[in-house]
Design a protein around this motif. Structure first.
Motif, short mmCIF file in Angstrom:
data_model
loop_
_atom_site.label_atom_id
_atom_site.label_comp_id
_atom_site.label_asym_id
_atom_site.label_seq_id
_atom_site.Cartn_x
_atom_site.Cartn_y
_atom_site.Cartn_z
N ASN A 23 -7.56 8.09 -11.23
CA ASN A 23 -7.84 8.27 -12.65
C ASN A 23 -7.02 7.39 -13.60
N GLY A 24 -6.32 6.38 -13.07
CA GLY A 24 -5.58 5.49 -13.97
C GLY A 24 -4.49 4.76 -13.26
N PRO A 25 -3.78 3.87 -13.98
CA PRO A 25 -2.74 3.05 -13.36
C PRO A 25 -1.50 3.88 -12.99
N SER A 26 -0.96 3.61 -11.82
CA SER A 26 0.24 4.31 -11.35
C SER A 26 1.35 3.30 -11.11
N ILE A 27 2.58 3.78 -11.07
CA ILE A 27 3.71 2.90 -10.79
C ILE A 27 3.64 2.41 -9.35
N GLN A 28 3.35 3.32 -8.43
CA GLN A 28 3.21 2.95 -7.02
C GLN A 28 2.14 1.87 -6.85
N GLY A 29 1.01 2.07 -7.50
CA GLY A 29 -0.08 1.10 -7.42
C GLY A 29 0.31 -0.26 -7.96
N ALA A 30 1.01 -0.26 -9.10
CA ALA A 30 1.44 -1.54 -9.70
C ALA A 30 2.40 -2.26 -8.76
N LEU A 31 3.29 -1.51 -8.10
CA LEU A 31 4.24 -2.12 -7.17
C LEU A 31 3.51 -2.68 -5.95
N VAL A 35 3.43 -6.58 -4.77
CA VAL A 35 3.84 -7.05 -3.44
C VAL A 35 2.71 -7.87 -2.81
N PHE A 36 1.49 -7.41 -2.97
CA PHE A 36 0.33 -8.15 -2.43
C PHE A 36 0.21 -9.53 -3.10
N VAL A 43 0.91 -3.31 1.53
CA VAL A 43 1.97 -2.43 2.02
C VAL A 43 1.88 -1.08 1.30
N ALA A 44 2.49 -0.07 1.92
CA ALA A 44 2.67 1.21 1.23
C ALA A 44 4.09 1.24 0.68
N VAL A 45 4.21 1.54 -0.61
CA VAL A 45 5.53 1.67 -1.23
C VAL A 45 5.81 3.17 -1.38
N HIS A 46 6.85 3.65 -0.69
CA HIS A 46 7.18 5.08 -0.68
C HIS A 46 8.30 5.36 -1.67
N GLY A 47 8.07 6.25 -2.61
CA GLY A 47 9.08 6.55 -3.61
C GLY A 47 9.89 7.79 -3.28
N ALA A 48 11.10 7.86 -3.84
CA ALA A 48 11.96 9.03 -3.61
C ALA A 48 11.46 10.24 -4.38
N GLY A 49 10.91 10.02 -5.57
CA GLY A 49 10.45 11.13 -6.39
C GLY A 49 9.10 10.80 -6.98
N ARG A 50 8.15 11.74 -6.86
CA ARG A 50 6.82 11.48 -7.39
C ARG A 50 6.77 11.91 -8.84
N THR A 51 7.30 11.08 -9.72
CA THR A 51 7.34 11.43 -11.15
C THR A 51 5.92 11.58 -11.70
N ASP A 52 5.78 12.55 -12.61
CA ASP A 52 4.49 12.84 -13.25
C ASP A 52 4.14 11.85 -14.35
N THR A 53 2.92 11.93 -14.81
CA THR A 53 2.45 11.17 -15.97
C THR A 53 3.47 11.19 -17.10
N ASP A 65 7.91 -1.98 3.94
CA ASP A 65 8.13 -2.89 5.08
C ASP A 65 7.34 -4.18 4.85
N LEU A 66 7.97 -5.31 5.13
CA LEU A 66 7.27 -6.59 5.08
C LEU A 66 7.18 -7.15 6.49
N ALA A 67 6.15 -7.94 6.76
CA ALA A 67 5.95 -8.51 8.11
C ALA A 67 7.08 -9.47 8.46
N ALA A 68 7.47 -10.29 7.48
CA ALA A 68 8.51 -11.29 7.75
C ALA A 68 9.70 -11.05 6.82
N GLU A 69 10.90 -11.28 7.34
CA GLU A 69 12.08 -11.09 6.51
C GLU A 69 12.18 -12.17 5.44
N LYS A 70 12.41 -11.73 4.21
CA LYS A 70 12.59 -12.66 3.08
C LYS A 70 13.88 -12.29 2.39
#
Lengths: 264, 264
Positions: A23-31, A35-36, A43-53, A65-70
């Motif tokens: 239903n709209g833009p999220s911080i996880q989605g933007a991250l 990365v893409f 990739v999946a970006v896993h957050g410590a806290g699922r902050t609300d709107t 996780d990334l495939a190659a170390e940078k």
């Protein structure tokens, strides 16, 4: 496959919250999109806290996780570049152990809630504070807050949508302090129930107005019933300040108790 | 004809500055329009400091005269109502003596400048801070700042457009302190030259980078030449915090010295 730990700051206003949703833009989605754009990896970006709107963060933590170390500086700069113009930035990037999990390895979270307590609405801090125009007695709020410290069944202080299996949580810190027109509420725990901080604030605010006594707060806690606590304070006053990790402690068995946490 | 003293908070970002101008919306113009919408009077609103485009205020002070006396709470609430949706609010309204002048009666002004000193740009404080990504040595900046305290010819520290007849000013406070990634610069004087605070900050920042020594700052002051000081720091880090009035002292003859001040 190297694991990265990111520390993230954001203005929650334009987002549906941390978690990717339809239903709209999220911080996880933007991250994940940034990365893409940077390295072409989904990739999946896993957050410590699922902050609300609308909830902000100065010190959200996430891992991916990334495939190659940078180099970490490259990861930080490239993700920040592709995050523009979103009000989200990676303030720190580091290599993490393979078993590090931003959510499950966390040993403490700290939130700050800001109430602007004056007649006039906010101008400069619009979107960052809860405006309460009637005078609040912060000293009495601080006394009532002390009744809530410790390990309790916080069923009265979680939203109906909370998915945590257990309402038992240990509240380590709940400090209320006035600084001029601002009332600062600092809250710390290993983990929180859904909307717990905002319901704590909404309840203490009733004490500040003189509508509730300290005994009413104790009764609300004892009732273990959401309808007996105060309202949920609005999201824009809330900010995730920091997440702490103590990798040795995280392996301790006791920690598993709260693994079903659902964050603010 | 009662005179009102207003204390005003605003986010300077969407404005061309305090002063009414042809090239865009001003804070003064928004206030005058709100007063007209409230009571149908075309009044002049006089501010204590003519803040520039993008400069914020938590404690700007202004005065205006109304034809008929109205309760101060009514004035505050009605002006705030008509100011919406501008990020400007009247935080306090009071009756002032007939000879009170927001600009000329002021005996002290306090500004705060915020530098975000870290690699990553701001997210939550975007538009409120100057982002300097290279490390600044705040302790050395604080030492250099002390050389500028006192009564000096600040000709090196005013914009070419400054209309003040004299470049002599007394700088009472210039404190530099680091709090995590934030560097806070608190500046106090009876009055300032145009862009003085921002040029002071732009100069101290060169010391923080290690590009300038403390002696360079002393030399810049002694040169009395704008081209010898540092750059003008950007407006969004600057905030007018408070204006002080001491009505007894304001009548003292010495105060007239700075009456030609042109504020930041």
């Amino acid at each position: 496959m190297p694991r990265y730990k990111l520390t993230i700051e954001y203005d929650g206003a334009p987002f549906v919250g941390w978690q990717r949703q339809d239903n709209g833009p999220s911080i996880q989605g933007a991250l994940e999109d940034a990365v893409f754009a940077f390295c072409g990896e989904h990739v999946a970006v896993h957050g410590a806290g699922r902050t609300d709107t609308g909830v902000h963060a100065l010190g959200q933590v996430a891992h991916l996780d990334l495939a190659a170390e940078k180099p970490v500086d490259t990861v930080q700069a490239a993700v920040n570049f592709h995050l523009k113009p979103n009000p989200i930035v990676v303030t720190e990037a580091a290599i993490a152990p393979a078993d590090f999990h931003a959510r499950f390895s966390a040993t403490a979270r700290r939130y700050r809630y800001l109430i602007l307590n004056r007649r006039a609405p906010p101008a400069l801090d619009r979107g960052r504070v809860w405006h309460v125009p009637v005078p609040l007695d912060a000293a009495t709020m601080a006394e009532a807050a002390r009744l809530l410290i410790g390990r309790h069944d916080f069923n009265s202080f979680r939203s109906a949508a909370c998915q945590a299996a257990s309402p038992l949580k240990t509240l380590d810190q709940l400090d209320v302090a006035r600084d001029g027109d601002l009332i600062r509420i600092d809250v710390g725990a290993r983990s929180f129930l859904h909307n717990q901080v905002r319901i704590l604030v909404g309840t203490l605010q009733l004490v500040g107005r003189g509508q509730w006594s300290k005994q009413d707060v104790a009764d609300a806690l004892a009732a273990r019933d959401r309808t007996r606590a105060g309202p949920t304070a609005p999201p824009q006053g809330l900010c995730l300040m920091a997440v702490r990790y103590d990798l040795a402690a995280a392996k301790h068995a006791d920690i598993a108790v709260d693994d079903d946490q659902q964050e603010e």
